[in-house]
Write a protein that holds these residues in place. Structure first.
Motif, PDB file in Angstrom:
ATOM      1  N   GLN A   1       0.442  -1.491  -0.414  1.00 13.83           N
ATOM      2  CA  GLN A   1       0.305  -0.073   0.184  1.00 13.83           C
ATOM      3  C   GLN A   1       0.904   0.664   0.022  1.00 13.83           C
ATOM      4  N   TYR A   2       0.027   2.622  -0.978  1.00 13.09           N
ATOM      5  CA  TYR A   2       1.174   3.989  -0.450  1.00 13.09           C
ATOM      6  C   TYR A   2       0.540   4.660   1.048  1.00 13.09           C
ATOM      7  N   VAL A   3       1.530   4.414   1.453  1.00 13.93           N
ATOM      8  CA  VAL A   3       1.117   5.041   2.858  1.00 13.93           C
ATOM      9  C   VAL A   3       0.854   6.773   3.085  1.00 13.93           C
ATOM     10  N   ALA A   4       0.269   8.296   2.841  1.00 17.00           N
ATOM     11  CA  ALA A   4       0.631   9.237   2.320  1.00 17.00           C
ATOM     12  C   ALA A   4       0.501   9.979   3.184  1.00 17.00           C
ATOM     13  N   GLU A   5       1.517  10.942   3.954  1.00 17.51           N
ATOM     14  CA  GLU A   5       1.607  11.921   4.965  1.00 17.51           C
ATOM     15  C   GLU A   5       0.814  12.366   4.946  1.00 17.51           C
ATOM     16  N   HIS A   6       0.945  13.244   3.748  1.00 13.19           N
ATOM     17  CA  HIS A   6      -0.065  14.545   2.575  1.00 13.19           C
ATOM     18  C   HIS A   6      -0.527  14.080   1.141  1.00 13.19           C
ATOM     19  N   PHE A   7      -0.795  15.276   1.396  1.00 11.93           N
ATOM     20  CA  PHE A   7      -2.417  15.008  -0.730  1.00 11.93           C
ATOM     21  C   PHE A   7      -1.887  16.567  -1.203  1.00 11.93           C
ATOM     22  N   ARG A   8      -2.065  16.714  -2.254  1.00 13.78           N
ATOM     23  CA  ARG A   8      -3.380  18.139  -2.665  1.00 13.78           C
ATOM     24  C   ARG A   8      -3.124  17.775  -3.704  1.00 13.78           C
ATOM     25  N   LYS A   9      -4.914  18.197  -4.036  1.00 12.82           N
ATOM     26  CA  LYS A   9      -4.879  17.910  -5.303  1.00 12.82           C
ATOM     27  C   LYS A   9      -5.007  18.817  -6.842  1.00 12.82           C
ATOM     28  N   GLU A  10      -4.698  17.974  -7.596  1.00 16.65           N
ATOM     29  CA  GLU A  10      -4.309  19.029  -8.820  1.00 16.65           C
ATOM     30  C   GLU A  10      -5.108  19.270  -9.477  1.00 16.65           C
ATOM     31  N   PHE A  11      -5.690  20.392  -9.713  1.00 15.39           N
ATOM     32  CA  PHE A  11      -7.370  20.936 -10.657  1.00 15.39           C
ATOM     33  C   PHE A  11      -7.257  20.592 -11.819  1.00 15.39           C
ATOM     34  N   PRO A  12      -8.137  20.002 -12.904  1.00 11.48           N
ATOM     35  CA  PRO A  12      -8.855  20.281 -14.053  1.00 11.48           C
ATOM     36  C   PRO A  12      -7.715  21.452 -14.930  1.00 11.48           C
ATOM     37  N   HIS A  13      -7.372  21.141 -16.010  1.00 13.44           N
ATOM     38  CA  HIS A  13      -6.749  22.686 -16.662  1.00 13.44           C
ATOM     39  C   HIS A  13      -7.420  22.757 -17.931  1.00 13.44           C
ATOM     40  N   THR A  14      -8.264  21.651 -17.890  1.00 16.93           N
ATOM     41  CA  THR A  14      -9.190  22.317 -19.449  1.00 16.93           C
ATOM     42  C   THR A  14     -10.920  22.736 -18.953  1.00 16.93           C
ATOM     43  N   LYS A  15     -10.867  22.812 -20.842  1.00 20.88           N
ATOM     44  CA  LYS A  15     -12.559  23.328 -19.994  1.00 20.88           C
ATOM     45  C   LYS A  15     -13.476  22.511 -19.079  1.00 20.88           C
ATOM     46  N   GLU A  16     -13.652  21.033 -20.385  1.00 18.68           N
ATOM     47  CA  GLU A  16     -14.017  20.248 -19.942  1.00 18.68           C
ATOM     48  C   GLU A  16     -14.035  19.375 -18.795  1.00 18.68           C
ATOM     49  N   GLY A  17     -12.341  19.519 -18.125  1.00 18.18           N
ATOM     50  CA  GLY A  17     -12.515  19.064 -16.691  1.00 18.18           C
ATOM     51  C   GLY A  17     -12.849  20.087 -15.918  1.00 18.18           C
ATOM     52  N   VAL A  18     -12.738  21.024 -16.289  1.00 14.21           N
ATOM     53  CA  VAL A  18     -13.422  21.732 -15.317  1.00 14.21           C
ATOM     54  C   VAL A  18     -14.424  22.283 -15.320  1.00 14.21           C
TER      55      VAL A  18
END
Length: 787
Positions: free
Chosen positions: A80-97
């Motif tokens: 398993q990957y045990v995460a200490e912290h994270f961040r969200k990557e916001f979408p960069h395309t119009k459809e993704g946003v």
């Protein structure tokens, strides 16, 4: 998986991926197990998908996140990957946003509105909004309310991620970081950087030491007012929770705070600065001060609440229906005929006094007849008032008028067995549900005519206040307990203070009835109360014995005794080992391992689950450590593991352990297993309110710190039939000689005496149940004694 150039070689381990599914999510602490489809990583990883664990808010499907942590091999679940912290990557395309803004994360924003936002602001809409929320004014037909909600939601998600990263850099783990964020939200970093000592006041689980480390990193001086203030609060709360005090004197508070402050930094702190901080805390209401005594506010008001409600109960004359003595004697005669017993004159007098009092205390040691008196009170109360003792004769609108309660589930069960009537824990009686508190209080009192509370010595100041303020006018209350047992785990010594105050009608039972029937256990207990031991402590008795051995031999000796008891047909539940400490070769943890190997060894036919160094197996005897009112299981209850289900076998996709508490089955996930522990051996504190046919009690000098008279007395009195002592005789003598009387600092007795004039106090001896099994000896459970 190809590694990307966007991350420099040697940079902190990361995985960037798309959220596929949430396997587990705890809304209280945000612990999560999610499956992620990998897009980028600087780890050696051939899998397309990986399980990531950590503390995250509920994640949105198909969104992209970057996790920072490390791969670890779980003994059950694998890699398993045990995460200490994270961040969200916001979408960069119009459809993704558009897809992101119209997701469930943003209430009231549908695809149409999301498209309008992107049309107006472009594919960088999210970063523009975060930089300046007024750009949303350019979006046609978007109300100010929706615009504000959208901005606040974006800030919340962005703020959490940035805060988790910053807290990890301060040395906080992900679980504690999430707890801090849940308290302060977006203000977290600003508050910590301005005053890290605020954490001591606001966040459970963070003590002065942790906050002081952070303060040192931030360059806060040793005599900073915020640091001194935090030390004062910590010292007072720590001494109340750890030592059982309700207050500290000014000298104690200042001295202890000074020691704490100077131990952490090489800098002298003037007492005047500490005294000033204390006075400021009093002015703010963070501490209460009365007659030179300093209190945690909740304890100060709890003591005052107990006094107020005891005064109310004692002054309610309508609670007691007066019956002519002839009617009482007729009812007593009917009871004696029905039970084929004859009460002694002192027992008759005790029952009559209890029935004539609005509030009454019955106290005494083992074998003095408390149980016999309780049963007599219940039976005659019902007879005189014309109440049926069959709960089936009552309805929700017409509830059963007699209430029986005790601090633990096992103590309540003993009450029920002795009286034949339903009994519950005090928490259950008061409708405690954990997060929301108690259902019953002064505005919604319980419903009943007679309440009997057993094992009152275990009730702390907070619970006693909640109990007394939840009692209605017109109810008769009888408190039962042994003042020589251990005081409550929580602050205070309520039963002892009520007795010392001398304002509540009381009967102290002194005559021992079981002793006349040959119980050397009872004889030993009463000698211990007086600080003495019999000259023949180590001599074999019909119901007790002493095996000499050293600390290193304890585990083997206990195993030998338990094995012989088992071979003679005794069930595991009948054999209870008690010890005062958890660590060491004679500690609870070691003894539990030894006894698990004896009673429930590893087998291919038995399922088991490992949690760190602890292994739980089907058939294990376990102890509940916390109250879980929703499951009707409470601190101190003993049960048996009846089933284990592995993650791959159930829809919840997690390991589950099922424990039966006398037929009440409770299911625990892996994260919940901290709520239970093995119970082959348990602490003496946890045994309060219980009795066992066979008690094995090791006592050695390595327990020195814990050896005190009331602790050993409590352990000895848990034994119903056989008591087997093992260890060092001089250690036992040392413990009995060390008296803890008066060690706890409370003002309940003083406040009661100031509020009410003392009432007459009587002392009446009573009877108790037979111990039985006269022809069996503890030596039936032993082989030769070790040298």
């Amino acid at each position: 998986m190809q590694q990307q150039e966007s991350f420099a070689l040697g940079e902190k381990s990361f995985i960037k991926g798309t959220h596929v599914v949430t396997i587990f999510h705890n809304e209280n602490n945000l612990y999560s197990v999610v499956r992620v489809r990998i897009e980028e990583t600087n780890e050696a990883c051939d899998e397309q998908e990986v399980v990531v664990t950590g503390y995250f808010p509920r994640m949105n499907e198909h969104d992209t996140y970057i996790f920072y942590g490390a791969f670890k091999d779980h003994p059950k679940f694998g890699r398993q990957y045990v995460a200490e912290h994270f961040r969200k990557e916001f979408p960069h395309t119009k459809e993704g946003v558009i897809h992101y803004l119209s997701s469930d994360l943003f209430k009231g924003i549908g695809k149409k509105t999301a498209k309008a936002i992107v049309d107006a602001l472009g594919e960088n809409a999210i970063s523009k909004i975060l930089a300046d929320p007024h750009v949303l004014d350019d979006v046609p037909r978007l109300s100010k309310e929706k615009a504000k909600e959208l901005y606040d939601s974006l800030r919340a998600h962005e703020g959490l991620e940035q805060t988790m990263i910053a807290l990890s850099q301060f040395g906080f783990g992900p679980q504690l970081s999430m707890k801090i964020y849940q308290v302060y939200q977006d203000e977290t970093l600003a508050i910590i950087q301005q005053n890290p000592y605020q954490l001591v006041e606001d966040v459970e689980g963070i003590g002065f030491g942790r906050a002081d480390e952070l303060g040192y990193q931030l360059g806060i001086s040793g005599n900073h007012p915020a640091r001194i203030r935090a030390a004062c609060l910590f010292v007072l709360e720590h001494d109340c929770l750890q030592e059982g005090h309700v207050y500290l004197t000014e000298e104690q508070l200042i001295t202890n705070a000074k020691q704490l402050l100077e131990a952490k930094r090489d800098e002298k702190i003037p007492e005047s600065a500490i005294s000033h901080a204390v006075m400021m805390l009093v002015e703010e209401g963070k501490l209460m001060c009365e007659d030179g005594k300093f209190y945690v506010p909740s304890l100060y008001f709890a003591e005052k609440g107990i006094v107020t409600n005891i005064k109310r109960l004692l002054q309610q004359t309508e609670a007691v229906t007066t019956f002519p003595e002839s009617e009482f004697l007729l009812a007593l005669g009917r009871l004696e005929e029905r039970l084929s017993v004859q009460y002694a004159p002192s027992q008759k007098e005790a029952i009559q006094k209890a029935l004539a009092s609005p509030l009454f205390i019955l106290t005494g040691g083992p074998g003095t007849g408390k149980t016999t008196v309780i049963k007599g009170i219940v039976e005659i109360f019902a007879d005189l008032h014309g109440f049926s003792l069959d709960p089936k004769d009552y309805s929700k609108d017409d509830p059963f008028p007699i209430l029986l309660a005790a601090p633990t589930g096992r103590a309540a069960k003993r009450m029920s067995e002795a009286t034949g009537l339903p009994a519950v824990t005090i928490h259950r009686l008061l409708g405690w549900n954990g997060v929301e508190g108690f259902t019953h209080d002064e505005d919604e009192p319980i419903d009943g005519k007679l309440l009997i509370v057993d094992e009152m010595s275990m009730v702390d100041t907070w619970l006693a206040n909640q109990l007394f303020k939840s009692l209605p006018d017109g109810i008769q209350v009888i408190l039962v307990g042994d003042e020589d047992q251990l005081p409550s785990v929580g602050p205070g010594q309520v039963l002892k203070d009520l007795l010392q105050a001398g304002i509540i009608p009381t009967v102290r039972l002194t005559e021992v009835y079981r002793q006349a029937e040959g119980s050397s256990i009872i004889e030993l207990a009463h000698q211990m109360k007086n600080g003495t031991l019999p000259s023949d402590l180590t001599a074999p008795k019909a119901d007790r014995s002493f095996i000499r051995c050293q600390t290193g031999q304890i585990a083997d000796v206990v195993r030998q005794i338990a094995d012989n008891a088992r071979k003679k047909g005794y069930a595991v539940k009948d054999i209870q080992v008690l010890a005062p400490m958890y660590r060491g070769p004679a500690g609870i943890d070691r003894l539990n391992q030894t006894l698990q190997d004896l009673f429930n060894p590893k087998s291919e036919k038995k399922r088991e689950l490992s949690v760190g160094d602890v292994v739980y197996r089907v058939g294990d005897k376990v102890l509940q450590l916390v109250n879980q009112p929703d499951e009707n299981v409470f601190n101190g209850d003993i049960g048996e593991i009846v089933a284990i289900f592995y993650a791959k076998e159930n829809t919840e996709k997690q390991d589950l352990v099922v424990v039966s508490f006398d037929g009440n089955e409770v299911t625990y996930s892996r994260q919940d297993l901290s709520q239970i522990t093995h119970a082959y051996c348990c602490s003496i504190h946890k045994s309060q309110g219980s009795e066992f046919p066979i008690v094995i009690l090791p006592v050695v000098k390595s327990y020195y710190r814990m050896l005190k008279r009331n602790l050993l007395y409590t352990a000895v009195t848990r034994s119903k039939q056989f008591l087997i002592l093992c260890g060092e005789e001089d250690a036992f003598q040392l413990g009995v000689a060390r008296c803890d009387d008066g060690a706890r600092q409370t003002t309940l007795a003083e406040k009661l005496q100031q509020s009410l004039l003392p009432l007459a106090e009587g002392e009446l001896p009573l009877d108790d149940a037979n111990i039985g099994m006269e022809n069996v000896s503890p030596y039936d459970f032993m082989n030769e004694q070790p040298s």
